[in-house]
Write a protein that holds these residues in place. Sequence first.
Motif, short mmCIF file in Angstrom:
data_model
loop_
_atom_site.label_atom_id
_atom_site.label_comp_id
_atom_site.label_asym_id
_atom_site.label_seq_id
_atom_site.Cartn_x
_atom_site.Cartn_y
_atom_site.Cartn_z
N GLU A 135 20.12 33.46 -16.62
CA GLU A 135 20.69 34.75 -17.02
C GLU A 135 21.92 34.56 -17.90
O GLU A 135 22.10 35.26 -18.91
CB GLU A 135 21.06 35.56 -15.77
CG GLU A 135 21.58 36.96 -16.08
CD GLU A 135 21.91 37.75 -14.83
OE1 GLU A 135 22.63 38.74 -14.93
OE2 GLU A 135 21.43 37.36 -13.73
N HIS A 139 21.90 35.46 -22.00
CA HIS A 139 22.87 36.47 -22.41
C HIS A 139 23.80 35.90 -23.49
O HIS A 139 24.11 36.58 -24.49
CB HIS A 139 23.69 36.94 -21.21
CG HIS A 139 24.79 37.89 -21.56
ND1 HIS A 139 24.56 39.20 -21.92
CD2 HIS A 139 26.14 37.71 -21.64
CE1 HIS A 139 25.70 39.80 -22.19
NE2 HIS A 139 26.68 38.91 -22.03
N ASP A 142 21.96 35.68 -26.65
CA ASP A 142 21.39 36.97 -27.00
C ASP A 142 19.90 36.88 -27.32
O ASP A 142 19.40 37.54 -28.23
CB ASP A 142 22.14 37.58 -28.20
CG ASP A 142 21.88 39.09 -28.35
OD1 ASP A 142 21.58 39.71 -27.33
OD2 ASP A 142 21.97 39.60 -29.48
#
Length: 381
Positions: A135, A139, A142
């Motif tokens: 995760e 993130h 992106d």
Amino acid sequence: MSLPFSQIARIGAYTLKEHIKGGKYPLVLMLEPLFRCNLACPGCGKIDYPDAILNQRMSYEQCMEAIDECGAPAVSIAGGEPLLHKDMARIVKGYIAKKKFVILCTNALLLKKKIDEYEPSPFFTWSIHLDGDKEMHDHAVDQQGTYDIAVEAIRLAKSKGFRVQVNCTVFDGADPARLAAYFDEMEALGVEITISPGYAYERAADQEHFLNRERTKKFFRDVFARGHGGKDWTFTNSPLFLDFLAGNQTYECTPWSMPLRTIFGWQKPCYLLGEGYVATFKELMEGTDWEQYGVGKYEKCSNCMTHCGFEGTAATDAIRHPLKMFGIGRKGVKTEGPMAPDVDLSKARKAEDVYSSHVERELAKIKEADPEGFKRVQKVA
């Protein structure tokens, strides 16, 4: 797994020799032979250039000249994404032939496709960009799915006998417990970890999630406390640099220890801060007013605690105080008690905006060298 003894001995002997001679010397050549990347990470300040610049590449000959000029024992190749460079395998082989330690930094999206162009060597390491667990990493870059691709690439590279490390940059908002768990995962995979807080690139799209110095120290104390002072994990960073991250050392940076060569030339003053470019390494070393840069001296440096600025300082400290370094390596990083005093930031000179002038000068050079090619790129853009 720790650094190979041959690497420790060769770099250690070089560092000791240069330290005795006195003066400024580089430890690692930072090479960015292209700025083009197949990701667009919000925290990156390297890809915000016009297409005419992103399409530029350093040649094989320029890459070899760079290491001959500076004489560093190791080279870290980044970018952009180095695996987009069609001559990258040849460049790596060229450095290894010169007995330089090569760290090839990649986001691993192309590694499976390209890996057979490379051979395992004591002088070669894959450095996989992996900013935390699934995760956290997806993130940070992106793009969903990049973590799984990178882990698959790590397993593939190790199965073929390559030495592999992960390169983890930490941003504000990261969770210490999750980062410690991620380190456990990497330890289980048998890979080393290079850790550093992110640098607040002035051109990065996301300016809200960079750690300042106070939060950096508290964060790393919290992380290392979950791994017995960091001893549970295998870092490529020196023990003294990790101790610095935890607020136990007062260091000024050594910007010339990891000089950067890009398509623009040698970047002044350091890998992270582009305040001008010169044609030769000699010009960089002798023509830079080093006293103008660093924490407490220049506003753009105020929150910097990155490895490329302070590992050189830690290396010098290790030569001067070897028992201190061995003590931290044996006992782990201190995660409780008072921190070392920080550098006074109140007298740092104001930041200067030099980005536009760099871009305009480089575009003019490209246009002069190939007017028709420049027009085609402008039309496509």
